[in-house]
Design a protein around this motif. Structure first.
Motif, PDB file in Angstrom:
ATOM      1  N   ALA B  77     -18.243 -11.663  19.128  1.00 22.21           N
ATOM      2  CA  ALA B  77     -19.393 -12.360  18.568  1.00 22.21           C
ATOM      3  C   ALA B  77     -20.534 -12.505  19.571  1.00 22.21           C
ATOM      4  O   ALA B  77     -21.701 -12.395  19.203  1.00 22.21           O
ATOM      5  CB  ALA B  77     -18.970 -13.740  18.058  1.00 22.21           C
ATOM      6  N   VAL B  78     -20.220 -12.743  20.840  1.00 15.09           N
ATOM      7  CA  VAL B  78     -21.306 -12.921  21.812  1.00 15.09           C
ATOM      8  C   VAL B  78     -21.847 -11.593  22.334  1.00 15.09           C
ATOM      9  O   VAL B  78     -22.980 -11.525  22.794  1.00 15.09           O
ATOM     10  CB  VAL B  78     -20.894 -13.781  23.044  1.00 15.09           C
ATOM     11  CG1 VAL B  78     -20.617 -15.209  22.628  1.00 15.09           C
ATOM     12  CG2 VAL B  78     -19.748 -13.172  23.799  1.00 15.09           C
ATOM     13  N   SER B  79     -21.044 -10.529  22.263  1.00 21.58           N
ATOM     14  CA  SER B  79     -21.387  -9.301  22.988  1.00 21.58           C
ATOM     15  C   SER B  79     -22.751  -8.732  22.598  1.00 21.58           C
ATOM     16  O   SER B  79     -23.579  -8.443  23.473  1.00 21.58           O
ATOM     17  CB  SER B  79     -20.301  -8.256  22.781  1.00 21.58           C
ATOM     18  OG  SER B  79     -20.141  -8.021  21.399  1.00 21.58           O
ATOM     19  N   SER B  80     -22.995  -8.578  21.279  1.00 25.13           N
ATOM     20  CA  SER B  80     -24.244  -7.918  20.903  1.00 25.13           C
ATOM     21  C   SER B  80     -25.450  -8.756  21.339  1.00 25.13           C
ATOM     22  O   SER B  80     -26.430  -8.214  21.857  1.00 25.13           O
ATOM     23  CB  SER B  80     -24.278  -7.667  19.400  1.00 25.13           C
ATOM     24  OG  SER B  80     -24.216  -8.908  18.723  1.00 25.13           O
ATOM     25  N   PHE B 140     -18.253   0.049  18.388  1.00 26.69           N
ATOM     26  CA  PHE B 140     -17.833   0.532  17.074  1.00 26.69           C
ATOM     27  C   PHE B 140     -16.525   1.302  17.128  1.00 26.69           C
ATOM     28  O   PHE B 140     -15.853   1.441  16.109  1.00 26.69           O
ATOM     29  CB  PHE B 140     -18.959   1.335  16.416  1.00 26.69           C
ATOM     30  CG  PHE B 140     -20.104   0.437  16.027  1.00 26.69           C
ATOM     31  CD1 PHE B 140     -19.908  -0.566  15.084  1.00 26.69           C
ATOM     32  CD2 PHE B 140     -21.344   0.563  16.617  1.00 26.69           C
ATOM     33  CE1 PHE B 140     -20.948  -1.412  14.735  1.00 26.69           C
ATOM     34  CE2 PHE B 140     -22.386  -0.286  16.269  1.00 26.69           C
ATOM     35  CZ  PHE B 140     -22.176  -1.277  15.318  1.00 26.69           C
ATOM     36  N   SER B 141     -16.154   1.765  18.286  1.00 26.99           N
ATOM     37  CA  SER B 141     -14.815   2.363  18.369  1.00 26.99           C
ATOM     38  C   SER B 141     -13.767   1.258  18.303  1.00 26.99           C
ATOM     39  O   SER B 141     -12.636   1.466  17.909  1.00 26.99           O
ATOM     40  CB  SER B 141     -14.662   3.168  19.655  1.00 26.99           C
ATOM     41  OG  SER B 141     -14.808   2.300  20.758  1.00 26.99           O
ATOM     42  N   PHE B 142     -14.171   0.053  18.630  1.00 30.85           N
ATOM     43  CA  PHE B 142     -13.277  -1.090  18.586  1.00 30.85           C
ATOM     44  C   PHE B 142     -13.302  -1.736  17.197  1.00 30.85           C
ATOM     45  O   PHE B 142     -12.282  -2.140  16.653  1.00 30.85           O
ATOM     46  CB  PHE B 142     -13.717  -2.102  19.646  1.00 30.85           C
ATOM     47  CG  PHE B 142     -12.878  -3.346  19.704  1.00 30.85           C
ATOM     48  CD1 PHE B 142     -11.599  -3.303  20.254  1.00 30.85           C
ATOM     49  CD2 PHE B 142     -13.359  -4.544  19.207  1.00 30.85           C
ATOM     50  CE1 PHE B 142     -10.826  -4.442  20.315  1.00 30.85           C
ATOM     51  CE2 PHE B 142     -12.581  -5.685  19.263  1.00 30.85           C
ATOM     52  CZ  PHE B 142     -11.315  -5.638  19.817  1.00 30.85           C
ATOM     53  N   LYS B 143     -14.500  -1.798  16.596  1.00 34.42           N
ATOM     54  CA  LYS B 143     -14.676  -2.545  15.344  1.00 34.42           C
ATOM     55  C   LYS B 143     -14.662  -1.682  14.096  1.00 34.42           C
ATOM     56  O   LYS B 143     -14.740  -2.184  12.986  1.00 34.42           O
ATOM     57  CB  LYS B 143     -16.022  -3.310  15.405  1.00 34.42           C
ATOM     58  CG  LYS B 143     -15.873  -4.754  15.841  1.00 34.42           C
ATOM     59  CD  LYS B 143     -16.943  -5.625  15.225  1.00 34.42           C
ATOM     60  CE  LYS B 143     -16.429  -6.275  13.937  1.00 34.42           C
ATOM     61  NZ  LYS B 143     -17.436  -6.954  13.157  1.00 34.42           N
ATOM     62  N   TYR B 235     -23.285  -6.906  12.308  1.00 34.99           N
ATOM     63  CA  TYR B 235     -22.192  -7.503  11.543  1.00 34.99           C
ATOM     64  C   TYR B 235     -22.457  -7.470  10.050  1.00 34.99           C
ATOM     65  O   TYR B 235     -21.599  -7.824   9.260  1.00 34.99           O
ATOM     66  CB  TYR B 235     -21.956  -8.959  11.990  1.00 34.99           C
ATOM     67  CG  TYR B 235     -21.823  -9.082  13.495  1.00 34.99           C
ATOM     68  CD1 TYR B 235     -20.696  -8.586  14.156  1.00 34.99           C
ATOM     69  CD2 TYR B 235     -22.830  -9.678  14.241  1.00 34.99           C
ATOM     70  CE1 TYR B 235     -20.587  -8.686  15.531  1.00 34.99           C
ATOM     71  CE2 TYR B 235     -22.726  -9.784  15.614  1.00 34.99           C
ATOM     72  CZ  TYR B 235     -21.610  -9.287  16.257  1.00 34.99           C
ATOM     73  OH  TYR B 235     -21.504  -9.381  17.617  1.00 34.99           O
ATOM     74  N   GLY B 236     -23.678  -7.112   9.635  1.00 37.39           N
ATOM     75  CA  GLY B 236     -23.954  -6.948   8.222  1.00 37.39           C
ATOM     76  C   GLY B 236     -24.298  -8.224   7.487  1.00 37.39           C
ATOM     77  O   GLY B 236     -24.677  -8.180   6.318  1.00 37.39           O
ATOM     78  N   THR B 237     -24.175  -9.393   8.142  1.00 37.60           N
ATOM     79  CA  THR B 237     -24.558 -10.625   7.459  1.00 37.60           C
ATOM     80  C   THR B 237     -25.690 -11.292   8.246  1.00 37.60           C
ATOM     81  O   THR B 237     -25.680 -11.298   9.475  1.00 37.60           O
ATOM     82  CB  THR B 237     -23.381 -11.618   7.384  1.00 37.60           C
ATOM     83  OG1 THR B 237     -22.777 -11.677   8.680  1.00 37.60           O
ATOM     84  CG2 THR B 237     -22.371 -11.195   6.352  1.00 37.60           C
ATOM     85  N   PHE B 238     -26.668 -11.822   7.511  1.00 36.57           N
ATOM     86  CA  PHE B 238     -27.797 -12.468   8.157  1.00 36.57           C
ATOM     87  C   PHE B 238     -27.579 -13.969   8.142  1.00 36.57           C
ATOM     88  O   PHE B 238     -27.677 -14.618   7.108  1.00 36.57           O
ATOM     89  CB  PHE B 238     -29.105 -12.111   7.435  1.00 36.57           C
ATOM     90  CG  PHE B 238     -30.278 -12.146   8.348  1.00 36.57           C
ATOM     91  CD1 PHE B 238     -30.667 -13.345   8.951  1.00 36.57           C
ATOM     92  CD2 PHE B 238     -31.002 -10.989   8.625  1.00 36.57           C
ATOM     93  CE1 PHE B 238     -31.740 -13.374   9.810  1.00 36.57           C
ATOM     94  CE2 PHE B 238     -32.081 -11.028   9.491  1.00 36.57           C
ATOM     95  CZ  PHE B 238     -32.442 -12.220  10.081  1.00 36.57           C
TER      96      PHE B 238
END
Lengths: 399, 275
Positions: B77-80, B140-143, B235-238
């Motif tokens: 959650a914090v990474s991006s 994205f290789s992780f998620k 994450y696709g959600t705002f």
């Protein structure tokens, strides 16, 4: 009728100098208090602002193809003028108009970065000086060979010796090709041989295809050899402008008549022609108000070339018969023989002290100029030397 | 080609002149890129290591403060946000320092001064891009596959960078005369960091038991919208989407940009008198 390349009208530059009253902050608290007061009360009475005009009402016109030497004492406003002309500093008043591409060289190696290689620095410095990539690439080999550092061109310049550094820096600058070239006294860098190369190159740069050149220097010989006219600045004003000899003479007279700090220096040439020819004497008389120094005073003079090289110094206390015990004595005269100084002005510093072991009570720098004549100078002497020793020369068969 | 200099000269946004100095822009940027990691063992790896360390620190902090998500999720959650913040904060700092670090050139040669902050900006972007591409691959290789919203990414990055450039330019101009700016700026950036949804989500802050005016103030921070928009691409959600505050953010950004450029140009000709 020649065309004007640069028109300068009533240029002035004002700086505000702030004087702070000298009450020291005796504690951190009071210092903090003052800081807060300064913020709250912007018209605080603790600082007074004085206006200083580095240049005032300077007007002149320079024609296309003129090579103008700008002369004047330190602080006369020469550098400020160059900075305003090149657009670095904004004038407070007045107007300048010029025609063509201008490049200014106020410092050697502007923007050089120690971590970059010589090659990278050539491109960086070149682009800072206003050259395009094409221009730099076209002259790259010339620049490198001129700089004499081919071998180290891919080494970071922080590993260079200071001599190599300035050589490279000068080489980039020497390969610019603007219509108007502004030069501060930056040229002679590096060792003696390279300095000579620099001056030749600058000569070539400024004389080739009618380029307009403005050139600041303290070296009257360089000015004489490079320029067609001169501009003499004095305390922010134009004191004289026009023909080279007239302006330079006026500038040098300033030194001759100069009485500063109550010390006056007079120079008399003892030759028949009135010039300080080779093997004739010049009398340098330093005088002051009576009783200013205690009996037993001593006076030293030192002479430098305009490049700042000390040529000789004379100390009154080392003359065997010198005595200053007469309380009425208020002058000293040195008689100096021209042992073959070539035609280069020597500037003089004077120092006087009350006693040999004490530091000088007064030092006057640049108080006079000695102008040796080149009459009677042997044929074999070159113009760009300072002293000519007596020499003979003959071809030999050496077995 | 006639040039006129007068005492009443005002700088304008002179695009043709800027273009003429394109070579200088290129070499200054090239200099800063190639010098940035000179004489470091790790070289460009540093542009990746720094965010990684921050992700580690703030991932743990988030886990400690906000127990609604698991340990590993906290890091994700914090990474991006951290990676993006790295770009934003270095942009502000580097642009703000661009004039004083180049003072030696400023006082010796004429050129349009806007080149300096612009080239700092470019250098920050290059630095970011290297780290960011590696981050994207890892993330994205992780998620798993990214959501379709990822296509907004370039827009969001541009938006954030514009605001930071404006702030940086403003403080660069002010710091020519007032060196105080140099000391205030780090605190300002630190406050922005905590007042933006980087390691604590907007939802968490807005659900906290704090006075309402603080929440309003929080949402007025243009970076809240920008960081949330960035996360939206990942994450696709705002989170906490609100049209009013989005508009406020846009207006502030536009205002800061226009005002900073104007302030800079007004003051440009007198830089050399103060620096």
């Amino acid at each position: 009728m020649s065309e004007a390349a640069i028109k300068v009208e009533n240029i002035g530059k004002k700086y505000n100098i702030s004087h702070r009253s000298r009450r020291t902050n005796d504690s951190l608290l009071s210092a903090l208090g003052d800081g807060v007061k300064n913020i709250l009360n912007r018209t605080g009475s603790r600082t007074s602002v004085e206006e200083f005009w580095a240049l005032k009402d300077v007007s002149f016109i320079i024609n296309k193809g003129d090579r103008v030497g700008i002369i004047g004492r330190n602080g006369a406003g020469k550098s400020t003028l160059l900075k305003i002309l090149s657009g670095i500093v904004k004038p407070t008043s007045g107007r300048i108009e010029y025609d063509g591409k201008m490049a200014s060289l106020l410092e050697v190696g502007t923007g050089f970065h120690g971590d970059l290689s010589g090659r990278e620095n050539i491109y960086l410095n070149g682009s800072i000086l206003g050259m395009s990539k094409k221009e730099i690439t076209a002259r790259f080999d010339e620049i490198v060979s001129f700089s004499e550092v081919e071998q180290f061109i891919d080494t970071p310049v922080k590993r260079y010796s200071s001599g190599m550094y300035v050589k490279l820096a000068f080489s980039v600058a020497a390969h610019m090709s603007p219509d108007i070239l502004i030069l501060d006294e930056v040229l002679a860098v590096g060792d003696a041989a390279f300095q000579k190369k620099c001056i030749t190159k600058m000569n070539e740069l400024s004389t080739s295809y009618g380029r307009t050149v403005l050139f600041v220097s303290h070296n009257m010989n360089t000015i004489r050899s490079m320029c067609t006219s001169a501009l003499y600045l004095e305390k922010g004003n134009v004191a004289a402008t026009g023909a080279l000899d007239k302006v330079i003479t006026q500038y040098q007279n300033y030194f001759k008549e100069n009485i500063s700090k109550g010390i006056s220096v007079g120079i008399k040439h003892l030759s028949n022609s009135g010039e300080w020819e080779i093997n004739t004497d010049a009398q340098v008389t330093v005088s002051w108000e009576k009783y200013r120094f205690k009996p037993g005073w001593h006076c030293d003079i030192a002479c430098y070339s305009f490049d700042g090289i000390k040529l000789f110094a004379l100390q009154s206390h080392s003359f065997p018969n010198f005595s200053s015990l007469d309380p009425e004595a208020n002058a000293i005269t040195f008689t100096i023989k021209n042992i073959g100084f070539s035609n280069s002005e020597l500037r003089m510093d004077v120092g006087i002290r009350d006693c040999v072991d004490e530091p000088y009570s007064i030092v006057v720098e640049n108080c006079a100029i000695l102008s040796p004549s080149d009459k009677g100078l042997p044929q074999y002497a070159r113009q760009d030397v300072l002293v000519v020793p007596e020499t003979t020369c003959k071809a030999n068969k050496y077995e | 080609m006639k040039t006129v200099i007068t005492s009443t000269d005002k700088s304008l946004l002179n695009i043709p002149e800027l273009k003429r100095y394109g070579g200088l822009f290129r070499y200054l940027s090239l200099r800063d890129v190639s010098v940035r990691y000179k004489q470091t063992k790790m070289g460009f790896a540093w542009s990746i290591i720094r965010p990684v360390i921050n992700i580690f620190i703030f991932g743990i902090l988030r886990y400690l403060v906000d127990r609604s998500s698991g340990f590993v999720e906290s890091f994700v959650a914090v990474s991006s946000g951290i990676v993006f913040w790295q770009l934003l904060s270095t942009t502000i700092t580097d642009v703000s320092n661009s004039l004083s670090t180049n003072a030696n050139i400023l006082t010796k040669v004429y050129f349009p001064k806007l080149i300096l902050p612009l080239s700092s900006l470019l250098v920050c972007l290059v630095d970011f891009l290297i780290a960011f591409i590696i981050f994207l691959i890892l993330f994205f290789s992780f998620k798993g596959l990214p959501p379709w919203q990822i296509i907004f990414l370039p827009m969001v990055v541009t938006y954030g960078v514009i605001l930071c450039f404006g702030i940086g330019l403003l403080s660069a101009t002010a710091s020519v005369k007032f060196r105080d700016v140099k000391f205030i700026l780090p605190f300002f950036i630190q406050i922005l960091f905590y007042a933006s949804p980087i390691f604590l989500s907007s939802e968490f802050i807005l659900s906290m038991n704090i006075p309402a005016w603080i929440k309003v103030l929080y949402q007025l921070n243009p970076f809240v919208f920008i960081i949330n928009a960035f996360k939206f691409c990942f994450y696709g959600t705002f989170e906490n989407y609100n049209v009013t505050y989005a508009m406020v953010s846009a207006v502030i950004t536009l205002f800061v940009l226009i005002f900073s450029v104007k302030y800079f140009l007004n003051f440009e000709k007198s830089f050399t008198d103060y620096i």
